[in-house]
Motif scaffolding. Sequence first.
Motif, PDB file in Angstrom:
ATOM      1  N   ASP A 155     -41.872   0.264  24.906  1.00  0.00           N
ATOM      2  CA  ASP A 155     -41.163   1.461  25.375  1.00  0.00           C
ATOM      3  C   ASP A 155     -39.781   1.115  25.903  1.00  0.00           C
ATOM      4  O   ASP A 155     -38.876   1.943  25.869  1.00  0.00           O
ATOM      5  CB  ASP A 155     -41.969   2.159  26.478  1.00  0.00           C
ATOM      6  CG  ASP A 155     -43.062   3.041  25.884  1.00  0.00           C
ATOM      7  OD1 ASP A 155     -42.728   3.854  24.997  1.00  0.00           O
ATOM      8  OD2 ASP A 155     -44.223   2.902  26.278  1.00  0.00           O
ATOM      9  N   ASN A 156     -39.618  -0.111  26.396  1.00  0.00           N
ATOM     10  CA  ASN A 156     -38.311  -0.528  26.907  1.00  0.00           C
ATOM     11  C   ASN A 156     -37.702  -1.594  26.012  1.00  0.00           C
ATOM     12  O   ASN A 156     -37.317  -2.663  26.475  1.00  0.00           O
ATOM     13  CB  ASN A 156     -38.442  -1.062  28.335  1.00  0.00           C
ATOM     14  CG  ASN A 156     -39.103  -0.045  29.236  1.00  0.00           C
ATOM     15  OD1 ASN A 156     -38.694   1.111  29.271  1.00  0.00           O
ATOM     16  ND2 ASN A 156     -40.132  -0.466  29.943  1.00  0.00           N
ATOM     17  N   GLN A 157     -37.638  -1.297  24.721  1.00  0.00           N
ATOM     18  CA  GLN A 157     -37.062  -2.246  23.771  1.00  0.00           C
ATOM     19  C   GLN A 157     -35.624  -2.595  24.190  1.00  0.00           C
ATOM     20  O   GLN A 157     -34.814  -1.721  24.398  1.00  0.00           O
ATOM     21  CB  GLN A 157     -37.059  -1.626  22.365  1.00  0.00           C
ATOM     22  CG  GLN A 157     -36.471  -2.519  21.284  1.00  0.00           C
ATOM     23  CD  GLN A 157     -37.240  -3.836  21.156  1.00  0.00           C
ATOM     24  OE1 GLN A 157     -38.458  -3.856  21.127  1.00  0.00           O
ATOM     25  NE2 GLN A 157     -36.510  -4.919  21.113  1.00  0.00           N
ATOM     26  N   GLU A 158     -35.345  -3.898  24.327  1.00  0.00           N
ATOM     27  CA  GLU A 158     -33.999  -4.326  24.738  1.00  0.00           C
ATOM     28  C   GLU A 158     -33.024  -4.104  23.594  1.00  0.00           C
ATOM     29  O   GLU A 158     -33.350  -4.365  22.442  1.00  0.00           O
ATOM     30  CB  GLU A 158     -34.013  -5.815  25.087  1.00  0.00           C
ATOM     31  CG  GLU A 158     -35.016  -6.139  26.161  1.00  0.00           C
ATOM     32  CD  GLU A 158     -34.457  -7.095  27.192  1.00  0.00           C
ATOM     33  OE1 GLU A 158     -33.403  -7.705  26.942  1.00  0.00           O
ATOM     34  OE2 GLU A 158     -35.092  -7.210  28.254  1.00  0.00           O
ATOM     35  N   PRO A 159     -31.810  -3.635  23.900  1.00  0.00           N
ATOM     36  CA  PRO A 159     -30.830  -3.437  22.833  1.00  0.00           C
ATOM     37  C   PRO A 159     -30.549  -4.748  22.101  1.00  0.00           C
ATOM     38  O   PRO A 159     -30.508  -5.818  22.716  1.00  0.00           O
ATOM     39  CB  PRO A 159     -29.576  -2.972  23.584  1.00  0.00           C
ATOM     40  CG  PRO A 159     -30.064  -2.467  24.883  1.00  0.00           C
ATOM     41  CD  PRO A 159     -31.297  -3.244  25.214  1.00  0.00           C
ATOM     42  N   THR A 160     -30.391  -4.654  20.796  1.00  0.00           N
ATOM     43  CA  THR A 160     -30.113  -5.830  19.977  1.00  0.00           C
ATOM     44  C   THR A 160     -28.681  -6.281  20.221  1.00  0.00           C
ATOM     45  O   THR A 160     -27.778  -5.470  20.307  1.00  0.00           O
ATOM     46  CB  THR A 160     -30.286  -5.471  18.486  1.00  0.00           C
ATOM     47  OG1 THR A 160     -31.527  -4.779  18.344  1.00  0.00           O
ATOM     48  CG2 THR A 160     -30.274  -6.696  17.609  1.00  0.00           C
ATOM     49  N   ILE A 161     -28.506  -7.589  20.343  1.00  0.00           N
ATOM     50  CA  ILE A 161     -27.158  -8.136  20.475  1.00  0.00           C
ATOM     51  C   ILE A 161     -26.782  -8.750  19.130  1.00  0.00           C
ATOM     52  O   ILE A 161     -27.512  -9.605  18.626  1.00  0.00           O
ATOM     53  CB  ILE A 161     -27.095  -9.234  21.563  1.00  0.00           C
ATOM     54  CG1 ILE A 161     -27.696  -8.744  22.878  1.00  0.00           C
ATOM     55  CG2 ILE A 161     -25.671  -9.734  21.745  1.00  0.00           C
ATOM     56  CD1 ILE A 161     -26.934  -7.665  23.586  1.00  0.00           C
ATOM     57  N   GLY A 162     -25.669  -8.325  18.584  1.00  0.00           N
ATOM     58  CA  GLY A 162     -25.259  -8.860  17.285  1.00  0.00           C
ATOM     59  C   GLY A 162     -26.216  -8.423  16.209  1.00  0.00           C
ATOM     60  O   GLY A 162     -26.415  -7.237  16.002  1.00  0.00           O
ATOM     61  N   ALA A 163     -26.827  -9.364  15.548  1.00  0.00           N
ATOM     62  CA  ALA A 163     -27.821  -9.016  14.531  1.00  0.00           C
ATOM     63  C   ALA A 163     -29.051  -9.876  14.742  1.00  0.00           C
ATOM     64  O   ALA A 163     -28.965 -11.011  15.191  1.00  0.00           O
ATOM     65  CB  ALA A 163     -27.247  -9.240  13.136  1.00  0.00           C
ATOM     66  N   ALA A 164     -30.200  -9.303  14.458  1.00  0.00           N
ATOM     67  CA  ALA A 164     -31.447 -10.070  14.523  1.00  0.00           C
ATOM     68  C   ALA A 164     -31.974 -10.215  13.104  1.00  0.00           C
ATOM     69  O   ALA A 164     -31.740  -9.364  12.256  1.00  0.00           O
ATOM     70  CB  ALA A 164     -32.455  -9.353  15.412  1.00  0.00           C
ATOM     71  N   PHE A 165     -32.687 -11.307  12.886  1.00  0.00           N
ATOM     72  CA  PHE A 165     -33.142 -11.628  11.535  1.00  0.00           C
ATOM     73  C   PHE A 165     -34.654 -11.820  11.546  1.00  0.00           C
ATOM     74  O   PHE A 165     -35.184 -12.495  12.422  1.00  0.00           O
ATOM     75  CB  PHE A 165     -32.427 -12.909  11.089  1.00  0.00           C
ATOM     76  CG  PHE A 165     -32.787 -13.347   9.715  1.00  0.00           C
ATOM     77  CD1 PHE A 165     -32.294 -12.680   8.603  1.00  0.00           C
ATOM     78  CD2 PHE A 165     -33.613 -14.441   9.523  1.00  0.00           C
ATOM     79  CE1 PHE A 165     -32.622 -13.090   7.327  1.00  0.00           C
ATOM     80  CE2 PHE A 165     -33.950 -14.863   8.254  1.00  0.00           C
ATOM     81  CZ  PHE A 165     -33.451 -14.182   7.149  1.00  0.00           C
ATOM     82  N   PHE A 166     -35.332 -11.186  10.613  1.00  0.00           N
ATOM     83  CA  PHE A 166     -36.787 -11.292  10.513  1.00  0.00           C
ATOM     84  C   PHE A 166     -37.178 -11.532   9.065  1.00  0.00           C
ATOM     85  O   PHE A 166     -36.446 -11.153   8.152  1.00  0.00           O
ATOM     86  CB  PHE A 166     -37.464  -9.987  10.961  1.00  0.00           C
ATOM     87  CG  PHE A 166     -37.149  -9.570  12.361  1.00  0.00           C
ATOM     88  CD1 PHE A 166     -37.989  -9.909  13.411  1.00  0.00           C
ATOM     89  CD2 PHE A 166     -36.011  -8.821  12.635  1.00  0.00           C
ATOM     90  CE1 PHE A 166     -37.704  -9.511  14.710  1.00  0.00           C
ATOM     91  CE2 PHE A 166     -35.717  -8.420  13.936  1.00  0.00           C
ATOM     92  CZ  PHE A 166     -36.566  -8.770  14.972  1.00  0.00           C
TER      93      PHE A 166
END
Length: 175
Positions: A37-48
């Motif tokens: 519910d409190n997903q932290e904002p993404t910094i830059g780009a995330a890779f999965f």
Amino acid sequence: MERPGNKILQCKLVLLGDMGTGKTSVVLRFVRGQFFDNQEPTIGAAFFTQIISLPEATVKFDIWDTAGQERYHSLAPMYYRGAAAAIVVYDITSMDTFIRAKKWVEELRGKASTNMVMALVANKSDLESSREVKTGDGEQFSDENGMFFMETSAKTAQNINELFYEIAIRLAKTI
Ligand code: GDP
Ligand code: MG
């Protein structure tokens, strides 16, 4: 002899859409089965990465979960270069995010390869009582732009696996 079922497709997939629409949450639900519910904002780009096995092929997704370009309102080439698929996300409780999603689609259309698989995703379908964007409006826009449309909830997991399977199936067909 190589059977079609042995085919491996490595596919770059990018997520676009306004900040807060749930891009990271959709990916985390798909890749890890988690939701915050409190997903932290993404910094830059995330890779999965994640793999989907279809009868006709194994699709290996390299997923680029973007952030930042929401603010600059322009798409850096590194995001769409070589991308086989794109997911453009809006939040059904915010008309602004739908308007922005349309802008992302137009920008992608002008820059990306014409055979890119594009999905329009109306996220947060669990928040029906706060809905601002009608299902039909999303469907119509996606039809007009050769995309496919899904309403999802990263929170309840509604249509999350279906979304990525549909992309994988369409990618496997284009090869
Ligand atoms: P992003 O900025 O597009 O990556 O959005 P996030 O994934 O960080 O999500 C923004 C906020 O919306 C977070 O508080 C999430 O918990 C929430 N959120 C994301 N998806 C959903 C959803 O399907 N339903 C609900 N109710 N909240 C969601
Ligand atoms: Mg994010």
